[in-house]
Design a protein around this motif. Structure first.
Motif, short mmCIF file in Angstrom:
data_model
loop_
_atom_site.label_atom_id
_atom_site.label_comp_id
_atom_site.label_asym_id
_atom_site.label_seq_id
_atom_site.Cartn_x
_atom_site.Cartn_y
_atom_site.Cartn_z
N SER A 131 4.36 -9.19 7.47
CA SER A 131 3.84 -8.99 8.84
C SER A 131 2.12 -8.84 9.08
O SER A 131 1.53 -8.53 7.41
CB SER A 131 3.75 -7.42 9.22
OG SER A 131 3.15 -6.14 9.71
N GLY A 132 1.57 -9.77 8.89
CA GLY A 132 -0.11 -9.54 9.05
C GLY A 132 -0.58 -9.03 9.55
O GLY A 132 -2.26 -9.35 9.47
N ASP A 133 0.21 -7.93 9.68
CA ASP A 133 -1.22 -6.55 10.69
C ASP A 133 -1.45 -5.73 9.19
O ASP A 133 -0.79 -4.89 8.89
CB ASP A 133 -0.09 -5.85 11.60
CG ASP A 133 -0.56 -4.96 12.43
OD1 ASP A 133 -2.14 -4.64 11.66
OD2 ASP A 133 -0.55 -4.22 13.83
N GLU A 134 -2.44 -5.87 8.60
CA GLU A 134 -3.13 -4.98 7.80
C GLU A 134 -2.70 -3.79 8.36
O GLU A 134 -2.21 -2.63 7.23
CB GLU A 134 -4.01 -5.64 7.01
CG GLU A 134 -4.49 -6.60 6.97
CD GLU A 134 -3.80 -6.81 5.20
OE1 GLU A 134 -3.17 -6.29 4.63
OE2 GLU A 134 -3.30 -7.67 5.39
N GLY A 135 -2.56 -3.19 8.95
CA GLY A 135 -3.02 -1.51 9.54
C GLY A 135 -1.09 -1.07 9.59
O GLY A 135 -1.31 -0.35 9.13
N ALA A 136 -0.43 -1.85 9.56
CA ALA A 136 0.83 -1.65 9.82
C ALA A 136 1.25 -1.82 8.35
O ALA A 136 2.52 -1.04 7.97
CB ALA A 136 1.74 -2.92 10.40
N ARG A 137 0.41 -2.05 7.24
CA ARG A 137 0.89 -2.07 5.74
C ARG A 137 0.34 -0.35 5.17
O ARG A 137 1.01 -0.81 4.41
CB ARG A 137 0.50 -3.38 5.13
CG ARG A 137 1.00 -4.26 5.37
CD ARG A 137 0.48 -5.43 4.68
NE ARG A 137 0.34 -6.84 5.50
CZ ARG A 137 0.72 -8.31 4.39
NH1 ARG A 137 0.33 -8.22 3.23
NH2 ARG A 137 1.08 -8.99 4.99
N ALA A 138 -0.31 -0.12 5.23
CA ALA A 138 -1.31 0.88 5.28
C ALA A 138 -0.47 2.27 5.58
O ALA A 138 0.46 2.10 6.16
CB ALA A 138 -2.53 1.28 6.01
N VAL A 139 0.04 3.15 4.80
CA VAL A 139 0.43 4.29 4.28
C VAL A 139 -0.41 5.11 4.06
O VAL A 139 -1.11 5.46 2.73
CB VAL A 139 1.26 4.12 3.53
CG1 VAL A 139 2.20 5.15 3.36
CG2 VAL A 139 2.38 2.99 3.61
N ASP A 140 -0.38 6.73 4.87
CA ASP A 140 -1.06 7.62 5.07
C ASP A 140 -0.68 8.54 3.65
O ASP A 140 0.94 8.70 3.69
CB ASP A 140 -1.10 8.18 6.05
CG ASP A 140 -2.16 9.42 6.43
OD1 ASP A 140 -2.34 10.59 4.83
OD2 ASP A 140 -2.35 10.17 6.96
N PRO A 141 -1.02 8.41 2.90
CA PRO A 141 -1.10 9.30 1.25
C PRO A 141 -0.36 10.60 1.81
O PRO A 141 0.81 11.05 1.71
CB PRO A 141 -1.77 10.03 0.86
CG PRO A 141 -3.19 9.06 1.39
CD PRO A 141 -2.84 8.14 2.35
#
Length: 337
Positions: free
Chosen positions: A260-270
């Protein structure tokens, strides 16, 4: 002999066919006449030089392959000339946890299997189950071992458990098969009705079209009475939604989704990670021990892979183009015969 070699970062333009002398085995090494190999999206990342591991210029690509032992070096005791064997993706990872010293991988740091003859350490090969053809056996070293590791790491997968596997790629197809053998209920995400129909034919209990249902984690919760699944095998992401799909005290097997090239999709809320209350396991394919365990189950249950297409060795660029199209369903096999 002929071998493909790779200039990483140049895609298919960096893939060239070379002729060279057949290798001679050194101490505890074997020479394997490769009969079949396999490629997938991992190999596309290697071509593009976007893979997670470093890639040696001029390396023979391909981490999956099977063939016949045609020569053995001094001190070899595991195999004999004439044995059918499959290469292990990480030839130095014999057992135990995945450590930096185990990270040498075929087809990236050292020569891989897109060649007519492969020089391998004797510890880096395992026997091929007798009921499998060479083309079938070539489908197992990466995707099947990854699926096996994902389902057997952590707590045992008990009959009646619910497993969610993401996507209809090769790893998920093996997860579906192995989880059903273990008596689990299996939910699969995919794109489109055609793939959904095939997944149901293969035994999926529930299929969620993530294009029609972008909030597929909510659908998973609904299908499980709000509890979530006992195990998620996440090979595509987003990890955030996997964490929202798993039951309290469940487990997420994180195969990685750097496709996935979407950096936002990689982010995980703690807070999502905390509220999930689940164990997160990193899955880096598997060890020789995982492969041997897998083979025992494959032999017992006569498991066969889902094969999409078989390409001749000389048509490897066409095989890569087909892989890049994303239109396939199952493993793409290269015949070296």
């Amino acid at each position: 002999m002929k071998s493909y070699r790779l200039d990483p970062g140049h895609g298919l333009a960096g893939l060239t066919l070379h002729e060279q002398d057949e290798p001679e085995p050194g101490r505890r090494q074997v020479v394997v006449r490769v009969r079949a190999s396999s490629i997938g999206f991992r190999d596309l990342m290697v071509l593009a030089n976007t893979y997670v591991l470093p890639i040696s210029p001029g390396v023979v690509p391909g981490c999956e392959g099977v063939g016949e032992v045609v020569a053995v070096g001094e001190g070899v005791g595991r195999v004999r000339v004439g044995d059918r064997v499959a290469a292990t993706v990480f030839p130095r990872w014999l057992d135990g946890p995945f450590l930096p010293g185990n990270a040498v991988q075929l087809g990236t740091m050292v020569d891989g299997m897109l060649t007519e003859y492969a020089l391998l350490d004797e510890d880096g090969v395992v026997p091929v189950p007798e009921h499998l053809s060479d083309e079938e056996a070539a489908a197992f070293p990466l995707a099947a071992v990854t699926a096996w590791n994902a389902l057997t790491s952590g707590n045992p997968l008990r009959p009646g458990a619910t497993v969610l596997t993401l996507g209809s790629g090769a790893v998920s197809l093996f997860v579906l098969r192995f989880a059903k053998l273990a008596g689990a209920r299996v939910i699969v995400t995919t794109s489109g009705p055609a793939k959904a129909g095939r997944l149901r034919e293969l035994g999926a209990d529930e299929v969620i079209d993530y294009r029609e249902t972008p909030a597929w984690d909510e659908a998973v919760r609904a299908l499980t009475g709000g509890d979530g699944v006992d195990r998620v095998v996440d090979a595509t992401g987003p990890l955030e939604r996997s964490l929202k799909s798993v039951a309290m005290n469940g487990e997420v097997a994180f195969v990685g989704h750097w496709l996935s090239g979407d950096e936002g999709a990689r982010a995980v809320d703690p807070s999502t990670l905390f509220m999930a209350g689940a164990a997160l396991h990193r899955i880096a394919t598997g060890s020789r021990a995982h492969f041997l365990e897998l083979n025992r189950a494959v032999e017992l249950h006569r498991v066969r892979p889902v094969i999409d297409r078989v390409f001749p060795f000389e048509e490897l660029p066409d095989a890569f183009a087909h892989c890049a199209s994303g239109e396939g369903f199952g493993k793409i096999i290269i015949s070296h015969a």
